[in-house]
Write an enzyme that holds these catalytic residues in place. Structure first.
Site, PDB file in Angstrom:
ATOM      1  N   TYR A 162     102.345  47.975 139.207  1.00 15.03           N
ATOM      2  CA  TYR A 162     101.578  49.153 139.594  1.00 15.03           C
ATOM      3  C   TYR A 162     100.091  48.798 139.625  1.00 15.03           C
ATOM      4  CZ  TYR A 162     101.081  53.990 140.753  1.00 15.03           C
ATOM      5  OH  TYR A 162     100.808  55.145 141.427  1.00 15.03           O
ATOM      6  N   ARG A 194      96.607  59.460 150.595  1.00 18.14           N
ATOM      7  CA  ARG A 194      95.572  59.227 149.581  1.00 18.14           C
ATOM      8  C   ARG A 194      96.112  58.263 148.544  1.00 18.14           C
ATOM      9  NH1 ARG A 194      93.480  59.600 144.915  1.00 18.14           N
ATOM     10  NH2 ARG A 194      95.527  60.162 144.102  1.00 18.14           N
ATOM     11  N   LYS A 211     106.381  53.441 141.128  1.00 21.90           N
ATOM     12  CA  LYS A 211     106.536  54.518 140.152  1.00 21.90           C
ATOM     13  C   LYS A 211     107.971  54.580 139.634  1.00 21.90           C
ATOM     14  CE  LYS A 211     102.583  56.600 139.452  1.00 21.90           C
ATOM     15  NZ  LYS A 211     102.153  57.927 139.910  1.00 21.90           N
ATOM     16  N   GLU A 268     103.545  62.485 145.376  1.00 19.38           N
ATOM     17  CA  GLU A 268     102.681  61.364 144.996  1.00 19.38           C
ATOM     18  C   GLU A 268     101.695  61.014 146.113  1.00 19.38           C
ATOM     19  OE1 GLU A 268     101.321  58.755 142.229  1.00 19.38           O
ATOM     20  OE2 GLU A 268     103.112  59.988 141.932  1.00 19.38           O
ATOM     21  N   ASP A 269     100.414  60.991 145.764  1.00 20.07           N
ATOM     22  CA  ASP A 269      99.350  60.490 146.642  1.00 20.07           C
ATOM     23  C   ASP A 269      99.249  61.241 147.966  1.00 20.07           C
ATOM     24  OD1 ASP A 269      98.526  58.786 144.716  1.00 20.07           O
ATOM     25  OD2 ASP A 269      99.337  56.973 145.594  1.00 20.07           O
ATOM     26  N   ASP A 278     102.178  64.238 140.340  1.00 23.83           N
ATOM     27  CA  ASP A 278     101.686  63.385 139.272  1.00 23.83           C
ATOM     28  C   ASP A 278     100.171  63.235 139.319  1.00 23.83           C
ATOM     29  OD1 ASP A 278     102.055  61.613 137.034  1.00 23.83           O
ATOM     30  OD2 ASP A 278     101.615  59.963 138.398  1.00 23.83           O
ATOM     31  N   ASP A 279      99.592  63.194 140.523  1.00 22.64           N
ATOM     32  CA  ASP A 279      98.141  63.038 140.636  1.00 22.64           C
ATOM     33  C   ASP A 279      97.410  64.244 140.070  1.00 22.64           C
ATOM     34  OD1 ASP A 279      98.319  60.556 142.245  1.00 22.64           O
ATOM     35  OD2 ASP A 279      99.216  61.903 143.708  1.00 22.64           O
ATOM     36  N   ASN A 333      91.051  54.442 139.954  1.00 20.88           N
ATOM     37  CA  ASN A 333      91.619  53.117 140.122  1.00 20.88           C
ATOM     38  C   ASN A 333      91.961  52.897 141.585  1.00 20.88           C
ATOM     39  OD1 ASN A 333      94.290  54.304 140.498  1.00 20.88           O
ATOM     40  ND2 ASN A 333      94.372  54.561 138.287  1.00 20.88           N
TER      41      ASN A 333
END
Length: 580
Positions: A110, A163, A181, A252-253, A275-276, A427
């Site tokens: 990751y 993203r 993930k 996610e993202d 999760d973000d 990150n």
């Protein structure tokens, strides 16, 4: 939790297992093979004799051999490719290696290395994994879902690739995020990989470098927007609900506007979370609560400044406000305790450029004069102005921009707080708002620092400061495991608060004394177990769980946490499994 499908029910329970594959088909099945660890009797029984060298290795010896292969590679991306090849060949061995050496290989599987993998995805891919859905598939999503190699999927991580970390639109390369993930899910929580599926909603890309790449593997069209995009997401959710009722979806993202809108639209229709937004918020709150233990202070007495008003920043503000209310703050005090700053300056209700998501976390405009922060809609108070005026005790970075936290800012923070908490969360490493060494130096070693990416300890004036990583991996595997075990129908806000508290409780006094606000990665499975128990218990308490006997949760969670190991195989001539 209902049993796994055969033969994985026996494998996950560590029982002798009847297998219908044989010879090369068994050897090539990534979820069933043992490679060089097949014992002599199984080699004879399954037609493997002669297909393998004479020596039989233990799984421990196989791990050592794979470590030798990986450690000789000096480039982290090459290590990533090597890990992916192992996952394709022998999943049990892959997850065993990752579980036993999480601290070493989590940064490879990751962040930060996965960022490079996303950027280079079309050029490093060796074997496809998961499910790819394009706009052309909108009317046949249930059919595509049934193409999955797994009959009973209970956890999906899905992205639309827009993203990716701090890198933006990565098109088809974003698939490396759900793959990574889910690898961490299995290593941390023991959710068997046969229950998981990574999904890419490949709705095109606006990244000109990808569109100009003749070898780009994704849907080579401009990114889908508007009603057509919403129709595709709706068809995906309906397809999952029809194909695998009760399946948990982790978003996610997704870009901020889509992320928040999709979360709010579907959170009560299907068991899902982002999760973000929510995972990041729970991890941040967990670190803050751990710091309160160290400092002997209460959350209700803190002032927080959040730099960044994207999905992560808004999610952090939401959960912090909820935690403040739970700690005894009034609604007005909870609102005043948090200030959010975006690229234009302080987010407050007097601004006319705010969308609904930002307005929900905006500071009341009638407080600005008293705060010494009166501004105009053209020139708003900037980050350093806000820090100087509000004298926060906690500074959180979710900007995606490096060097946002400079020396004047940290000096201003340290002037108003004896032990400021500083969290540069962005990150990969290249996007971090500041280096821990700089934050500690600029604060005369007084700051408690936690980062989104992994950093080595900092030695300053004879003292060693451990840098805890505010990594979502401390929370999301427990969220998913707790939801699956409890058979939750939705992820209510309360589960993220209890997840944060459970995480904070897992930070030892010794770890806190060293300056670290998070457990070491080596304790990931025990942390995940604690989070899963808290989440499952909260779901039962909230009445959103199919499992209603709270006394059974501990046994259910333990039974669901598969430890990657080989079990004895028995020949089953009367049944077959697909070549997984």
């Amino acid at each position: 939790m209902r049993p796994l499908p055969s033969p994985f029910d026996d494998i996950a329970a560590g029982r002798p297992t009847r297998i219908g594959l044989r010879s090369s088909a068994l050897l090539g099945s990534r979820l069933l093979t043992k490679d060089l660890a097949f014992p002599a009797d199984e080699r004879d029984a399954f037609g493997l004799t002669g297909l393998l060298p004479d020596r039989v290795l233990t799984i421990g010896e196989q791990v050592e051999l794979e470590l030798e292969h990986l450690r000789v590679k000096s480039d982290p991306l090459e290590q990533y490719i090597g890990m992916a090849a192992l996952q394709d060949r022998n999943a049990t061995l892959y997850y065993r290696l990752l579980a036993e050496h999480a601290a070493e290989f989590l940064p490879i599987v990751y962040t930060p290395t996965v960022g490079r993998a996303c950027q280079e995805f079309s050029h490093i891919i060796r074997r496809t994994r998961g499910l790819w859905i394009t706009p052309h598939d909108v009317d046949r999503i249930p059919q595509l879902l049934r193409h999955s190699p797994y009959d009973d999927v209970r956890l999906i991580v899905v992205t639309d690739n827009e993203r990716i970390l701090g890198l933006g639109d990565q098109g088809a390369g974003g698939m490396a995020i759900p793959i990574g993930k889910l690898a961490l899910y299995t290593a941390a929580s023991g959710i068997h990989p046969a229950l998981t599926l990574p999904v890419s909603l490949d709705v095109g890309t606006d990244n000109p470098f990808l569109l100009a790449d003749p070898l780009y593997l994704g849907h080579r069209e401009p990114r889908l927007r508007g009603a057509a995009y919403d129709t595709l997401v709706e068809a995906f959710v309906e397809g999952v609900a029809a194909t695998w009722p009760g399946c948990v979806i982790q978003w996610e993202d997704f870009k901020q506007s889509n992320a928040l809108r999709i979360l709010d639209r579907y959170r009560d229709r299907i068991c899902s979370f982002n999760d973000d937004i929510q995972g990041t918020a729970a991890v941040v709150l967990g670190g803050v609560l751990a710091a309160m233990r160290l400092l002997g202070e209460r959350l209700v007495d803190q002032q927080v400044v959040i730099a960044g008003a994207g999905a992560a920043g808004i999610g952090i503000a939401r959960l912090l406000r909820m935690a403040l209310l739970a700690d005894g703050a009034t609604p007005g005090d909870a609102q005043a305790a948090i200030a959010v700053v975006d690229s234009r300056g302080l987010v407050h209700t007097g601004r006319t450029d705010l969308d609904a998501d930002k307005r929900a976390v905006a500071r009341p405009a009638d407080r600005l004069a008293g705060d010494g922060l009166a501004g105009t809609n053209a020139i708003e108070p900037g980050l350093v102005d806000v820090v100087r005026a509000l004298r926060p005790t906690i500074l959180i970075g979710a900007t995606g921009r490096p060097d946002t936290f400079d020396e004047p800012l940290i000096a201003a923070l340290a002037a108003g707080a004896s032990r400021p908490i500083v969290m540069p969360l962005s990150n990969p490493t290249s996007s971090s708002e500041a280096l821990p060494s700089d934050v500690l130096r600029w604060s005369d070693g007084r700051a408690l620092v936690a980062t989104g990416s992994p950093f080595a300890p900092v030695d300053l004036e004879g003292r060693r400061h451990e840098i805890g990583q505010a990594n979502n991996v401390f929370v999301f595997p427990g969220l998913g495991l707790g939801a699956i075990v409890s058979e939750a129908t939705s992820m209510v806000d309360q589960v993220f608060l209890v997840a944060a508290r459970a995480l904070a409780d897992q930070v030892s006094p010794e770890r806190l004394a060293s300056g670290a606000l998070y457990p070491p990665v080596e304790e990931l499975r025990s942390v995940t177990r604690a989070v899963a128990l808290a989440v499952a218990g909260s779901a039962v308490e909230a009445g959103v769980a199919g499992l209603t006997d709270a006394s059974a949760l501990e046994a259910e969670v333990d039974a669901a946490m598969w430890w990657p190991d080989y079990v004895p195989y028995l020949v089953a001539e009367d049944r077959r499994v697909r070549n997984l």
